[in-house]
Enzyme design. Structure first.
Site, short mmCIF file in Angstrom:
data_model
loop_
_atom_site.label_atom_id
_atom_site.label_comp_id
_atom_site.label_asym_id
_atom_site.label_seq_id
_atom_site.Cartn_x
_atom_site.Cartn_y
_atom_site.Cartn_z
CB SER A 53 0.75 1.10 8.59
OG SER A 53 1.26 1.04 7.27
CE LYS A 54 -5.25 -3.40 9.68
NZ LYS A 54 -6.66 -3.06 9.58
NE ARG A 55 2.33 2.29 4.04
CZ ARG A 55 3.61 2.62 3.90
NH1 ARG A 55 4.38 1.96 3.05
NH2 ARG A 55 4.12 3.60 4.61
#
Length: 493
Positions: free
Chosen positions: A247-249
């Site tokens: 995911s984006k993190r």
RNA sequence: GGCCCCAUCGUCUAGCGGUUAGGACAUCACUCUUUCAAGGUGGAGACACGGGUUCGAUUCCCGUUGGGGCCGCCA
């Protein structure tokens, strides 16, 4: 209706405004599967959530598909434009008692659920609205209480055979009466998905493993609607380095970011194809090597030919950027020269190395720089860090390397080279090489005594293409002024 | 808390009862080389654990452990 035996698959993105590499992999597998079976690949936009969807959000996905070379598809269809169809089936389910209205306040339900979880207890909707008396319903309708529609889950175990995971089974008592129509009249994902997959004649549903738990819900819906059930194939998830769903993190997760970093779509496809799938033999290289002009491009036909869902792995896979970079370098390296120049151009312009006009004017020079840099770039964007000195004078110097060559002896040596360089005419590789080699030899200098400092002084780095070629392209005057600048600077300090 | 799924080198994977457990990336040597990259050669590196089944388990079954996913009027 569609031919029974025809393979029809789809990619069903929701318009989130970006294109996740995991979605890209799913799209690719669908595409390869369709191609393998000579079937159809359909693009369907799942935008039933009006509050979060807008038409231009899907643009990035369409562009990404094109970038990856998968721009031939049926559609795109938009679910937001097919609401009547979903409503028809919801009405039918309501009429046959397979669904019911729920007047519950979502906030209250949410509170109950969270409280249960906090107590470490399971929570499921208790069907309190199913047993509502007609009078009660009427009262609520009269007062305009919002109502959603819930699917009444039939009581029986659901078992299906997943093409990649094998038999998956789930007892329907573990499934709550999920909502199929929001209070605002819009259908929800599971309903719309089932209706569309049926309506579009989808033969194989190929999607991420995060949908495994949705599948029994959807099968129940297929049965309630009296639809034929398609085949299912779930794909293992792509994980970040910490093993949780990418995911984006985790950093770069959108296809667009990789494009901007200078990854070739071909390398991307080759790499993505190998995530959770393998051809079975030891050959991971799907570069098109049949014709020289196609070098550096991926052979999607061969990929499609070899691709089967049976060879998809079950275990989740960690996204390994390092291997992607290696693969990208392999593709960059092999690209035929004109194509490489074209591919590199946007990055040269982006970093202000040259303008479009300058590239046109000095096309020969640009081509030569390209020739030197091509085998050294892992990503196209690296041209700025690795080759800025060809174009600009404001490149960074490797300070530790510089330090090493700023002793009195080396500075003196460099100083003696200045007039020699000045006298090289014409200033081309051959002359540069002969002259400098001779001069060094005549003065009892070993090659490495002067060649390394010369490189650092003129390029700021101790690593790079062959020096004499590099010097020629930098040009005599710039070489001299860079050396002088260093001499002056170091004398002062 | 409930349900579902997964388990081979650090990573991606091959293996579908008998293999010196193979390959790729990364890593470490050496080699090539004016440096780097690429290339070549070689090294190190894995079957999570415990029970079964079997003449024989990495492979089949069960359990344990570990990891992941889902449980929205998101998709």
């Amino acid at each position: 209706m569609n031919n029974q035996s025809e393979v029809r698959v789809r990619m069903a993105p929701s318009p989130t405004g970006f294109f996740h590499v995991g979605s890209a992999r799913t799209a690719l597998f669908n595409w390869l599967f369709a191609k393998h079976h000579n079937g159809k690949f359909i693009l369907r936009v799942e935008d039933t959530d009006v509050e979060r969807s807008s038409e231009d959000m899907i643009d990035v996905v369409l562009q990404g598909m094109k970038w990856l070379g998968m721009d031939r598809y049926e559609g795109p269809y938009f679910q937001s434009k097919r609401i009547d169809l979903y409503k028809k089936y919801i009405k039918k389910l309501l009429e046959t008692g397979k669904a019911y209205y729920c007047y519950c306040d979502p906030q209250i339900l949410d509170k109950e659920r969270k409280a249960a979880y906090a107590r470490k207890e399971d929570w499921k909707y208790d069907r309190r609205c199913l047993s509502l008396s007609d009078a009660n319903k009427e009262k609520k309708d009269q007062s305009n209480t919002l109502k959603a529609v819930r699917f009444l889950i039939p009581e029986h175990r659901v078992t299906y055979k997943d093409i990649v995971y094998g038999e998956i089974s789930r007892d329907s008592k573990d499934i709550e009466d999920f909502i199929i129509q929001r209070a605002n009249g819009m259908p929800t994902y599971n309903l719309a998905c089932v209706v569309d997959d049926h309506d579009m004649g989808i033969s194989h549903v190929i999607r991420g493993a995060d949908h495994i738990t949705n599948t029994p819900k959807q099968i129940l819906l297929y049965e309630a609607c009296d639809f034929a059930i398609p085949e299912f194939a779930h794909l293992p998830l792509i994980l970040g380095p910490d093993k949780s769903k990418l995911s984006k993190r985790h950093g770069a997760v959108s296809l667009d970011e990789y494009k901007k970093k200078g990854f070739l779509p071909d390398a991307m496809v080759n790499y993505l194809a190998l995530l959770s799938w393998s051809p079975g033999d030891d050959n991971e290289d799907f570069m098109d090597r049949k014709r020289p002009e196609n070098l550096g491009t991926v052979d999607m036909v061969r990929l499609a030919k070899e691709f089967t869902l049976e060879r998809v792995n079950k275990a989740n896979a960690i996204f390994d950027v390092t291997k992607l970079e290696w693969m990208n370098q392999q593709y960059v390296m092999q690209l035929n020269k004109p194509r490489f120049r074209e591919r590199l151009k946007p990055f040269v312009i982006k970093h202000g190395l040259m303008t479009e006009e300058e590239i046109n004017q000095r096309d020969k020079w640009y081509a030569e720089v390209c020739n030197l840099m091509q085998p050294r770039l892992r990503t196209l964007d690296e041209i700025n860090n690795q080759g800025r000195y060809f174009f600009k004078d404001d490149f960074d110097y490797d300070q530790t390397a510089l330090q090493k060559f700023t002793n009195r002896e080396t500075l003196t040596t460099m100083k003696t080279f200045l007039p020699v360089i000045q006298d090289i005419n014409p200033f081309d590789v051959m002359n540069i090489e002969i002259t400098l080699l001779n001069f060094g030899e005549n003065h009892g200098l070993k090659v490495k005594q002067w060649i390394h400092p010369l490189r650092v002084f003129t390029t700021g780095t101790k690593a790079g293409p062959p020096l004499f070629d590099t010097l020629e392209l930098i040009g005599k005057q710039r070489c001299i002024s860079r050396i002088e600048k260093m001499l002056k600077q170091k004398k002062e300090s």
